[in-house]
Structures are given as structure tokens and as C-alpha cells.
Design a protein around this motif. Sequence first.
Motif, short mmCIF file in Angstrom:
data_model
loop_
_atom_site.label_atom_id
_atom_site.label_comp_id
_atom_site.label_asym_id
_atom_site.label_seq_id
_atom_site.Cartn_x
_atom_site.Cartn_y
_atom_site.Cartn_z
N THR A 1 28.13 4.31 9.72
CA THR A 1 28.32 5.64 9.15
C THR A 1 27.48 6.70 9.84
N CYS A 2 26.50 6.27 10.63
CA CYS A 2 25.68 7.20 11.42
C CYS A 2 25.11 6.41 12.59
N ARG A 3 25.20 6.96 13.80
CA ARG A 3 24.77 6.23 15.00
C ARG A 3 23.25 6.22 15.20
N SER A 4 22.60 7.31 14.90
CA SER A 4 21.14 7.33 15.09
C SER A 4 20.51 8.45 14.27
N HIS A 5 19.23 8.26 14.01
CA HIS A 5 18.40 9.24 13.28
C HIS A 5 18.95 9.59 11.91
N PRO A 6 19.31 8.71 11.04
CA PRO A 6 19.12 7.25 11.13
C PRO A 6 20.36 6.53 11.63
N SER A 7 20.16 5.28 12.05
CA SER A 7 21.29 4.37 12.26
C SER A 7 21.58 3.79 10.89
N GLN A 8 22.84 3.83 10.47
CA GLN A 8 23.14 3.26 9.16
C GLN A 8 24.56 2.72 9.10
N TRP A 9 24.75 1.75 8.21
CA TRP A 9 26.03 1.06 8.05
C TRP A 9 26.32 0.81 6.58
N ASP A 10 27.59 0.84 6.24
CA ASP A 10 28.09 0.25 5.01
C ASP A 10 28.47 -1.17 5.42
N ALA A 11 28.10 -2.15 4.63
CA ALA A 11 28.38 -3.54 4.98
C ALA A 11 28.78 -4.32 3.73
N TRP A 12 29.56 -5.36 3.96
CA TRP A 12 29.97 -6.24 2.86
C TRP A 12 29.69 -7.66 3.28
N SER A 13 29.07 -8.40 2.38
CA SER A 13 28.77 -9.79 2.65
C SER A 13 30.04 -10.63 2.54
N ALA A 14 29.95 -11.88 2.97
CA ALA A 14 31.09 -12.78 2.91
C ALA A 14 31.59 -12.97 1.48
N ASP A 15 30.70 -12.80 0.49
CA ASP A 15 31.13 -12.95 -0.92
C ASP A 15 31.48 -11.61 -1.57
N GLY A 16 31.58 -10.53 -0.77
CA GLY A 16 32.04 -9.24 -1.27
C GLY A 16 30.98 -8.27 -1.75
N GLN A 17 29.70 -8.62 -1.64
CA GLN A 17 28.63 -7.72 -2.08
C GLN A 17 28.49 -6.56 -1.10
N TYR A 18 28.46 -5.32 -1.64
CA TYR A 18 28.24 -4.14 -0.80
C TYR A 18 26.75 -4.02 -0.48
N LEU A 19 26.45 -3.72 0.78
CA LEU A 19 25.07 -3.52 1.23
C LEU A 19 24.97 -2.23 2.04
N TYR A 20 23.88 -1.53 1.84
CA TYR A 20 23.60 -0.30 2.59
C TYR A 20 22.47 -0.64 3.58
N LEU A 21 22.74 -0.51 4.88
CA LEU A 21 21.78 -0.81 5.93
C LEU A 21 21.35 0.51 6.58
N ARG A 22 20.03 0.69 6.73
CA ARG A 22 19.53 1.96 7.28
C ARG A 22 18.30 1.70 8.14
N TYR A 23 18.23 2.40 9.29
CA TYR A 23 17.08 2.30 10.18
C TYR A 23 16.65 3.69 10.61
N ARG A 24 15.41 4.03 10.30
CA ARG A 24 14.87 5.34 10.67
C ARG A 24 13.36 5.25 10.76
N GLY A 25 12.80 5.97 11.70
CA GLY A 25 11.35 6.01 11.84
C GLY A 25 10.73 4.66 12.09
N GLY A 26 11.47 3.76 12.74
CA GLY A 26 10.95 2.43 13.03
C GLY A 26 11.00 1.48 11.84
N ARG A 27 11.69 1.86 10.78
CA ARG A 27 11.75 1.05 9.56
C ARG A 27 13.20 0.78 9.18
#
Length: 96
Positions: free
Chosen positions: A13-39
Motif C-alpha cells: 500500500t506504500c513503497r517507502s517512508h513507510p513501506s507498508q502492506w496489507d497481508a492475509w495469513s494462510a488461515d485468513g487473518q488480516y495483518l498490517y505490516l509497516r516499516y519506518r524509521g528502521g522499525r
Amino acid sequence: MSEPIVLARTVQTCRSHPSQWDAWSADGQYLYLRYRGGRGTVDAYDNADSDTWTTPPDGAVARFGEGWDQRSYDGDISLEEFCERAGLILAANAEN
């Protein structure tokens, strides 16, 4: 020790500053992944609509790079590296 989370689908959903993704696990759980400021953080919610989330993203599922540096503009990371550092597994046949 719990089983690692396997990601079956990701949408960047965003390439950088932050890098972030919407993700779904194999069992269907929604996860929000985010990377910014080295974290990086991973949080689980009922759906991808951030307006419905009752808690702010804080890395409740997984986190890495604990040394948050507000001076750092490091917000660019590949999904593969993010998964490796967060302890997630990207399924070989994952939809991206």
C-alpha cells in the motif's frame, strides 16, 4: 513457541517512508505490516479498514528494529526482508 505465520496474500500500500502492506495469513487473518524509521511492526485486525481499528498499530504480533530513530528516514525495505526480520513466512505461491 507458536508456529510462524505464513502469508498467503500481500498488497503493498506504500513503497517507502513507510513501506507498508496489507497481508492475509494462510488461515485468513488480516495483518498490517509497516516499516519506518528502521522499525518494523506487524499487527492483526479484523479487516483492512483502519477506521474500524480499536487499537493503534504497535507491533503486537511482531516487531523488529526496536531502536526507533526519528532522525532516520529509513523506510524502504523489500517484503522478503521484512518477512525475514519479522519472523513471517511468505508462501511460495503467495499472491502479491
